[in-house]
Design a protein around this motif. Structure first.
Motif, mmCIF file in Angstrom:
data_model
loop_
_atom_site.group_PDB
_atom_site.id
_atom_site.type_symbol
_atom_site.label_atom_id
_atom_site.label_comp_id
_atom_site.label_asym_id
_atom_site.label_seq_id
_atom_site.Cartn_x
_atom_site.Cartn_y
_atom_site.Cartn_z
ATOM 1 N N PHE A 55 42.645 -18.985 30.545
ATOM 2 C CA PHE A 55 41.372 -19.609 29.883
ATOM 3 C C PHE A 55 40.086 -19.994 30.600
ATOM 4 O O PHE A 55 39.152 -19.826 30.277
ATOM 5 C CB PHE A 55 41.612 -20.541 28.783
ATOM 6 N N LEU A 56 40.569 -20.635 31.648
ATOM 7 C CA LEU A 56 39.552 -21.200 32.633
ATOM 8 C C LEU A 56 38.739 -19.983 33.318
ATOM 9 O O LEU A 56 37.419 -20.072 33.202
ATOM 10 C CB LEU A 56 40.094 -22.223 33.681
ATOM 11 N N ILE A 57 39.355 -19.146 33.573
ATOM 12 C CA ILE A 57 38.938 -17.848 34.309
ATOM 13 C C ILE A 57 38.083 -16.895 33.423
ATOM 14 O O ILE A 57 36.839 -16.673 33.747
ATOM 15 C CB ILE A 57 40.056 -17.189 35.054
ATOM 16 N N VAL A 58 38.616 -16.828 32.302
ATOM 17 C CA VAL A 58 37.913 -16.224 31.086
ATOM 18 C C VAL A 58 36.611 -16.819 30.713
ATOM 19 O O VAL A 58 35.628 -16.254 30.654
ATOM 20 C CB VAL A 58 38.800 -16.183 29.798
ATOM 21 N N SER A 59 36.904 -18.127 30.760
ATOM 22 C CA SER A 59 35.508 -18.816 30.695
ATOM 23 C C SER A 59 34.436 -18.805 31.466
ATOM 24 O O SER A 59 33.101 -18.416 31.477
ATOM 25 C CB SER A 59 35.715 -20.486 30.447
ATOM 26 N N ILE A 60 34.716 -18.799 32.919
ATOM 27 C CA ILE A 60 33.791 -18.545 34.039
ATOM 28 C C ILE A 60 33.367 -17.248 34.012
ATOM 29 O O ILE A 60 32.076 -16.958 34.265
ATOM 30 C CB ILE A 60 34.696 -18.957 35.324
ATOM 31 N N VAL A 61 34.223 -16.170 33.821
ATOM 32 C CA VAL A 61 33.597 -14.971 33.775
ATOM 33 C C VAL A 61 32.875 -14.436 32.755
ATOM 34 O O VAL A 61 31.703 -13.824 32.634
ATOM 35 C CB VAL A 61 35.029 -13.911 33.714
ATOM 36 N N ALA A 62 33.074 -15.056 31.499
ATOM 37 C CA ALA A 62 32.191 -14.887 30.263
ATOM 38 C C ALA A 62 30.895 -15.595 30.568
ATOM 39 O O ALA A 62 29.951 -15.140 30.254
ATOM 40 C CB ALA A 62 32.862 -15.432 28.962
ATOM 41 N N GLY A 63 30.872 -16.800 31.241
ATOM 42 C CA GLY A 63 29.727 -17.357 31.516
ATOM 43 C C GLY A 63 28.890 -16.754 32.423
ATOM 44 O O GLY A 63 27.604 -16.569 32.337
ATOM 45 N N LEU A 64 29.359 -16.059 33.400
ATOM 46 C CA LEU A 64 28.809 -15.182 34.433
ATOM 47 C C LEU A 64 27.952 -14.067 33.789
ATOM 48 O O LEU A 64 26.923 -13.618 34.064
ATOM 49 C CB LEU A 64 29.626 -14.678 35.662
ATOM 50 N N PHE A 65 28.563 -13.522 32.590
ATOM 51 C CA PHE A 65 27.991 -12.117 31.851
ATOM 52 C C PHE A 65 27.184 -12.846 30.802
ATOM 53 O O PHE A 65 26.607 -11.759 30.203
ATOM 54 C CB PHE A 65 29.098 -11.491 31.649
ATOM 55 N N GLY A 66 26.862 -14.087 30.461
ATOM 56 C CA GLY A 66 25.782 -14.377 29.618
ATOM 57 C C GLY A 66 26.414 -14.688 28.322
ATOM 58 O O GLY A 66 25.762 -14.747 27.407
ATOM 59 N N PHE A 67 27.640 -14.781 28.110
ATOM 60 C CA PHE A 67 28.614 -14.842 26.831
ATOM 61 C C PHE A 67 28.827 -16.548 26.824
ATOM 62 O O PHE A 67 29.954 -16.685 26.955
ATOM 63 C CB PHE A 67 29.697 -13.966 26.597
ATOM 64 N N GLY A 68 27.882 -16.967 26.326
ATOM 65 C CA GLY A 68 27.911 -18.558 26.141
ATOM 66 C C GLY A 68 28.922 -18.967 25.276
ATOM 67 O O GLY A 68 29.729 -19.875 25.438
ATOM 68 N N GLY A 69 29.061 -18.485 23.933
ATOM 69 C CA GLY A 69 30.040 -18.882 22.828
ATOM 70 C C GLY A 69 31.359 -18.560 23.392
ATOM 71 O O GLY A 69 32.100 -19.394 23.200
ATOM 72 N N ILE A 70 31.675 -17.251 23.899
ATOM 73 C CA ILE A 70 32.901 -17.045 24.176
ATOM 74 C C ILE A 70 33.606 -18.138 25.490
ATOM 75 O O ILE A 70 34.473 -18.600 25.541
ATOM 76 C CB ILE A 70 33.206 -15.627 24.896
ATOM 77 N N SER A 71 32.546 -18.234 26.164
ATOM 78 C CA SER A 71 32.628 -19.150 27.366
ATOM 79 C C SER A 71 32.968 -20.623 26.997
ATOM 80 O O SER A 71 33.728 -21.185 27.443
ATOM 81 C CB SER A 71 31.312 -19.339 28.275
ATOM 82 N N SER A 72 32.213 -21.167 26.031
ATOM 83 C CA SER A 72 32.549 -22.453 25.612
ATOM 84 C C SER A 72 33.870 -22.558 24.834
ATOM 85 O O SER A 72 34.464 -23.601 24.940
ATOM 86 C CB SER A 72 31.337 -23.094 24.743
ATOM 87 N N ALA A 73 34.108 -21.492 24.084
ATOM 88 C CA ALA A 73 35.448 -21.422 23.306
ATOM 89 C C ALA A 73 36.601 -21.434 24.308
ATOM 90 O O ALA A 73 37.800 -22.216 24.051
ATOM 91 C CB ALA A 73 35.469 -20.500 22.322
ATOM 92 N N ALA A 74 36.770 -20.533 25.195
ATOM 93 C CA ALA A 74 37.511 -20.564 26.547
ATOM 94 C C ALA A 74 37.816 -21.713 27.068
ATOM 95 O O ALA A 74 38.997 -22.175 27.365
ATOM 96 C CB ALA A 74 37.475 -19.506 27.150
ATOM 97 N N ALA A 75 36.463 -22.492 27.502
ATOM 98 C CA ALA A 75 36.659 -23.730 28.176
ATOM 99 C C ALA A 75 37.286 -24.766 27.179
ATOM 100 O O ALA A 75 38.079 -25.495 27.647
ATOM 101 C CB ALA A 75 35.255 -24.088 28.328
ATOM 102 N N GLY A 76 37.043 -24.722 25.932
ATOM 103 C CA GLY A 76 37.755 -25.696 25.194
ATOM 104 C C GLY A 76 38.921 -25.362 24.765
ATOM 105 O O GLY A 76 39.879 -26.411 25.049
ATOM 106 N N MET A 77 39.671 -24.228 24.798
ATOM 107 C CA MET A 77 41.247 -23.991 24.879
ATOM 108 C C MET A 77 41.843 -24.282 25.938
ATOM 109 O O MET A 77 42.768 -24.804 26.252
ATOM 110 C CB MET A 77 41.151 -22.337 24.717
#
Length: 58
Positions: free
Chosen positions: A8-30
């Protein structure tokens, strides 16, 4: 469980790099939740080993 937290940390970083803020924060929370659950389980098991509960004490 730590593998899931790392995933989930890796998903959060990748989503953040591509500009998906909502998915990034949800994955970071998980990732945070899973990490703290794993940490609590680790501390509880360590305490049980210290007081001698388990198969190794026989």
């Amino acid at each position: 469980m730590l593998k899931l937290a790392l995933f989930f940390l890796i998903v959060s970083i990748v989503a953040g790099l591509f500009g998906f803020g909502g998915i990034s924060s949800a994955a970071a929370g998980m990732a945070k939740i899973l990490f703290f659950i794993a940490l609590i389980i680790c501390v509880v098991l360590f305490a049980l080993v210290l007081i001698g509960v388990g198969a190794a004490s026989r």
